[in-house]
Design a protein around this motif. Structure first.
Motif, short mmCIF file in Angstrom:
data_model
loop_
_atom_site.label_atom_id
_atom_site.label_comp_id
_atom_site.label_asym_id
_atom_site.label_seq_id
_atom_site.Cartn_x
_atom_site.Cartn_y
_atom_site.Cartn_z
N ILE A 1 -56.06 -15.25 1.11
CA ILE A 1 -56.71 -16.54 0.89
C ILE A 1 -55.69 -17.67 0.96
N ALA A 2 -54.54 -17.49 0.32
CA ALA A 2 -53.48 -18.51 0.35
C ALA A 2 -52.92 -18.68 1.75
N ARG B 1 -54.53 -18.16 4.58
CA ARG B 1 -55.53 -18.89 5.36
C ARG B 1 -55.49 -20.36 5.04
N ARG B 2 -55.32 -20.69 3.75
CA ARG B 2 -55.27 -22.09 3.34
C ARG B 2 -54.05 -22.77 3.96
N ARG C 1 -54.71 -23.36 7.63
CA ARG C 1 -55.62 -24.48 7.82
C ARG C 1 -54.89 -25.80 7.66
N ALA C 2 -53.97 -25.87 6.70
CA ALA C 2 -53.19 -27.09 6.49
C ALA C 2 -52.29 -27.36 7.70
#
Length: 218
Positions: free
Chosen positions: A105-106, A108-109, A112-113
């Motif tokens: 999850i981290a 992917r975040r 995305r950033a």
């Protein structure tokens, strides 16, 4: 083995994910001998773990190297833990899978950033390019047919053109301030005209001071 081979086909030869899955190969082969539901069952924890591990490629660069060395160390530690425990504790796949899903999850975040920053950078470059074209076209129309002393081009190249570009990017191209800046430029051109009454100003012009005045106008 076929499952691992299919997974590796999509990875770069030097991909750290490829090395991690290769490290798991012995443990997975042993699991296949004792658990008949693996690898045919796509919902098997070990099968899902391989899929999740493959998703961590989003945390690598174009050469397949991890962007975050801490993440690479963490994944390697997870794999080593599986190798050490799989023979006596098959549930290790389930536990490590849960941890990997949380860490993904981290990742992917962060990806995305990175994508958003890249998009913003591209948009900014497009904005700068458009502003420069608008300024160049405006100046070309403004100075067309006029005798423009060399000092004016020195001013433009020395920073005045950049001031106009910044004004465009701030959305002031239709404001009275933008017109005031262009009017000030006209005044400078007239003052520098050697055929005019104020021709002496051509040699006495203070370029930094002029740019300060234009910046104030904009």
């Amino acid at each position: 083995e076929q499952l691992l081979l299919r997974g590796r086909q999509t990875l770069a030869p030097n991909s750290p994910i490829r090395a991690l899955t290769a490290r798991l190969e012995r443990s997975l082969q042993k699991l296949a001998l004792t658990d008949t539901s693996f690898p045919a069952n796509p919902d098997h924890p070990a099968r899902r773990l391989l899929n999740v591990l493959d998703e961590f490629t989003i945390g690598t660069d174009d050469r397949g190297k991890f962007l975050d060395s801490a993440l690479a160390d963490k994944l390697a530690a997870h794999v080593e833990h599986i190798c050490a425990m799989a023979d006596t504790d098959p549930q290790v796949f389930t536990r490590v899978l849960a941890e990997l899903e949380g860490e993904l999850i981290a990742v992917r975040r962060a990806r995305r950033a990175r994508v958003e920053r890249a998009q913003e950078a591209l948009a900014a470059r497009d904005c700068i390019r458009t502003a420069r074209m608008q300024v160049d076209e405006t100046l070309a129309r403004r100075l067309a047919g006029r005798r423009v002393p060399r000092v004016i081009f020195d001013l433009l190249d020395g920073g005045l053109r950049h001031v106009f570009v910044l004004s465009i990017m701030r959305g002031r191209a239709t404001s009275p301030d933008w017109g005031a800046g262009l009017a000030l430029l006209d005044k400078i051109v007239e003052c520098c005209d050697p055929t005019g009454n104020d021709g002496a100003l051509n040699t006495a012009l203070n370029a930094p001071a002029v740019m300060i005045e234009v910046e104030r106008a904009l």
